[in-house]
Write a protein that holds these residues in place. Sequence first.
Motif, PDB file in Angstrom:
ATOM      1  N   PRO A   1      -9.833   0.599 -38.802  1.00 20.47           N
ATOM      2  CA  PRO A   1      -9.633   2.048 -38.969  1.00 20.47           C
ATOM      3  C   PRO A   1      -9.439   2.471 -40.416  1.00 20.47           C
ATOM      4  CG  PRO A   1      -7.643   1.012 -38.152  1.00 20.47           C
ATOM      5  CD  PRO A   1      -8.709  -0.035 -38.094  1.00 20.47           C
ATOM      6  N   LYS A   2      -9.407   3.781 -40.621  1.00 19.95           N
ATOM      7  CA  LYS A   2      -9.282   4.351 -41.958  1.00 19.95           C
ATOM      8  C   LYS A   2      -7.947   4.026 -42.618  1.00 19.95           C
ATOM      9  CE  LYS A   2     -13.246   6.422 -42.476  1.00 19.95           C
ATOM     10  NZ  LYS A   2     -14.184   6.027 -43.578  1.00 19.95           N
ATOM     11  N   THR A   3      -6.935   3.686 -41.830  1.00 13.78           N
ATOM     12  CA  THR A   3      -5.678   3.265 -42.444  1.00 13.78           C
ATOM     13  C   THR A   3      -5.882   2.057 -43.336  1.00 13.78           C
ATOM     14  OG1 THR A   3      -5.210   2.003 -40.436  1.00 13.78           O
ATOM     15  CG2 THR A   3      -4.181   4.174 -40.635  1.00 13.78           C
ATOM     16  N   ILE A   4      -6.917   1.270 -43.030  1.00 14.02           N
ATOM     17  CA  ILE A   4      -7.248   0.086 -43.830  1.00 14.02           C
ATOM     18  C   ILE A   4      -8.475   0.353 -44.696  1.00 14.02           C
ATOM     19  CG2 ILE A   4      -8.100  -2.291 -43.682  1.00 14.02           C
ATOM     20  CD1 ILE A   4      -6.247  -2.662 -41.262  1.00 14.02           C
ATOM     21  N   ASN A   5      -9.529   0.889 -44.111  1.00 11.76           N
ATOM     22  CA  ASN A   5     -10.776   1.130 -44.839  1.00 11.76           C
ATOM     23  C   ASN A   5     -10.753   2.462 -45.575  1.00 11.76           C
ATOM     24  OD1 ASN A   5     -12.425  -1.222 -44.410  1.00 11.76           O
ATOM     25  ND2 ASN A   5     -12.599  -0.601 -42.259  1.00 11.76           N
ATOM     26  N   THR A   6      -9.895   2.549 -46.560  1.00 11.72           N
ATOM     27  CA  THR A   6      -9.783   3.736 -47.389  1.00 11.72           C
ATOM     28  C   THR A   6      -9.822   3.314 -48.848  1.00 11.72           C
ATOM     29  OG1 THR A   6      -8.480   4.915 -45.740  1.00 11.72           O
ATOM     30  CG2 THR A   6      -8.326   5.716 -47.992  1.00 11.72           C
ATOM     31  N   GLY A   7     -10.332   4.177 -49.726  1.00  9.88           N
ATOM     32  CA  GLY A   7     -10.398   3.824 -51.138  1.00  9.88           C
ATOM     33  C   GLY A   7     -11.615   2.978 -51.436  1.00  9.88           C
ATOM     34  N   LYS A   8     -11.497   2.173 -52.457  1.00  5.48           N
ATOM     35  CA  LYS A   8     -12.622   1.413 -52.958  1.00  5.48           C
ATOM     36  C   LYS A   8     -12.291  -0.075 -52.974  1.00  5.48           C
ATOM     37  CE  LYS A   8     -15.716   1.377 -56.997  1.00  5.48           C
ATOM     38  NZ  LYS A   8     -15.950   1.973 -58.335  1.00  5.48           N
ATOM     39  N   TRP A   9     -13.321  -0.882 -52.713  1.00  2.31           N
ATOM     40  CA  TRP A   9     -13.202  -2.333 -52.832  1.00  2.31           C
ATOM     41  C   TRP A   9     -12.143  -2.906 -51.899  1.00  2.31           C
ATOM     42  CZ3 TRP A   9     -16.375  -5.848 -54.241  1.00  2.31           C
ATOM     43  CH2 TRP A   9     -15.944  -7.158 -54.447  1.00  2.31           C
ATOM     44  N   ASN A  10     -12.393  -2.847 -50.615  1.00  2.57           N
ATOM     45  CA  ASN A  10     -11.554  -3.506 -49.625  1.00  2.57           C
ATOM     46  C   ASN A  10     -12.161  -4.880 -49.339  1.00  2.57           C
ATOM     47  OD1 ASN A  10      -9.704  -1.248 -49.005  1.00  2.57           O
ATOM     48  ND2 ASN A  10     -11.594  -0.252 -48.345  1.00  2.57           N
ATOM     49  N   ALA A  11     -11.409  -5.926 -49.604  1.00  2.00           N
ATOM     50  CA  ALA A  11     -11.990  -7.267 -49.529  1.00  2.00           C
ATOM     51  C   ALA A  11     -10.908  -8.317 -49.323  1.00  2.00           C
ATOM     52  CB  ALA A  11     -12.779  -7.576 -50.795  1.00  2.00           C
ATOM     53  N   HIS A  12     -11.372  -9.553 -49.057  1.00  3.98           N
ATOM     54  CA  HIS A  12     -10.527 -10.748 -48.954  1.00  3.98           C
ATOM     55  C   HIS A  12      -9.362 -10.575 -47.987  1.00  3.98           C
ATOM     56  CE1 HIS A  12     -12.242 -10.824 -53.166  1.00  3.98           C
ATOM     57  NE2 HIS A  12     -12.871 -11.798 -52.527  1.00  3.98           N
ATOM     58  N   PRO A  13      -9.655 -10.343 -46.708  1.00  2.85           N
ATOM     59  CA  PRO A  13      -8.581 -10.108 -45.740  1.00  2.85           C
ATOM     60  C   PRO A  13      -7.868 -11.398 -45.335  1.00  2.85           C
ATOM     61  CG  PRO A  13     -10.680 -10.158 -44.611  1.00  2.85           C
ATOM     62  CD  PRO A  13     -10.992 -10.254 -46.081  1.00  2.85           C
ATOM     63  N   PHE A  14      -6.660 -11.225 -44.862  1.00  3.58           N
ATOM     64  CA  PHE A  14      -5.887 -12.300 -44.227  1.00  3.58           C
ATOM     65  C   PHE A  14      -5.189 -11.698 -43.024  1.00  3.58           C
ATOM     66  CE2 PHE A  14      -1.873 -14.409 -43.341  1.00  3.58           C
ATOM     67  CZ  PHE A  14      -2.266 -15.738 -43.230  1.00  3.58           C
ATOM     68  N   ILE A  15      -5.438 -12.255 -41.841  1.00  5.97           N
ATOM     69  CA  ILE A  15      -4.745 -11.801 -40.642  1.00  5.97           C
ATOM     70  C   ILE A  15      -3.686 -12.825 -40.278  1.00  5.97           C
ATOM     71  CG2 ILE A  15      -6.457 -12.848 -39.070  1.00  5.97           C
ATOM     72  CD1 ILE A  15      -5.897 -10.457 -37.164  1.00  5.97           C
ATOM     73  N   ALA A  16      -2.489 -12.359 -39.963  1.00  4.04           N
ATOM     74  CA  ALA A  16      -1.420 -13.258 -39.557  1.00  4.04           C
ATOM     75  C   ALA A  16      -1.822 -13.976 -38.278  1.00  4.04           C
ATOM     76  CB  ALA A  16      -0.133 -12.467 -39.340  1.00  4.04           C
ATOM     77  N   PRO A  17      -1.425 -15.225 -38.109  1.00  2.94           N
ATOM     78  CA  PRO A  17      -1.785 -15.958 -36.885  1.00  2.94           C
ATOM     79  C   PRO A  17      -1.429 -15.212 -35.614  1.00  2.94           C
ATOM     80  CG  PRO A  17      -0.900 -17.481 -38.500  1.00  2.94           C
ATOM     81  CD  PRO A  17      -0.716 -16.098 -39.073  1.00  2.94           C
TER      82      PRO A  17
END
Length: 296
Positions: free
Chosen positions: A187-203
């Motif tokens: 969602p937009k809460t995460i995909n906002t702004g510029k250069w969203n990259a290198h994610p890490f999801i907690a186990p």
Amino acid sequence: MRIGTSLILTLPILIVFNTYAQADHPRLEGPYLGQTPPGLTALPFAPGIVNTQEWGDVGSFSPDMQTFYVARWKHTADAKEPESLRFNKVGNRWHKTLMPTGTRKPSFSPDGKTRYFRGEYQERTADGWSELKSLGPAFEAIRIMGLTASAKGTLVLDENASSKGGYGILRYSRVIKGKREEPKPLPKTINTGKWNAHPFIAPDESYIMWDGERQSGYGASDIYISFQQKDGAWGEAINLGEKVNTEAREGGPQVTPDGKYLLFNRMVPYGNGKSGSQSDLFWIDAQIIEALRPKE
């Protein structure tokens, strides 16, 4: 130079993990390559061992924390060829092994039974690792730089968005009734702004971290976190703050498999005094994450 582009584009996939040389190295004993753990002040991780003056450096532990992978890339065209390696822990001592040129470090499922290479993966077998398998055409169509997995098998991935003006999209893919769904934008809460990259999801899928550029940031790319809410939605992005983020570029967040420390990269001035910057690996106590977690 963006940290994300450097990490991926100069490290083509080569699924060969046989060693070819045993290099001299200092005696490293104890957990975390023998390094003294940090508190709530971010410190370079293993300077002179992992971090180098010659290259950009990134590293991560295997799920059992018995192997530490180091991938490196050139900051400048005239730099010597990078030297990727791994450290294996035998007893209480870490042994350094050089890796074949072009080897790319894998990302693992939390249980260590699957390892991922962009849009492909391997499963652990009684004899080692399976042949490479595709995650599917939808994954192959995305220029994936970083991919991370939860204990449930949910994948979160980015894309090399340099050709799109840097506006990267983070996507996720769940396993539903034994079948993997095609990746969908977060969602937009995460995909906002510029250069969203290198994610890490907690186990346990309680949060996602990533690096991105927003007007509210400290300068260049910062590291952000979004916590999953009771209804399953992802909360507003929270900047990790000045203990992690600076005017320089920070990126590539990950938490050690034991949950104790946050590892991330930061662009710092060259260690040899030349003009320019290099990407070094830092670490800090993961309590910084818990301090940001919303109270119920």
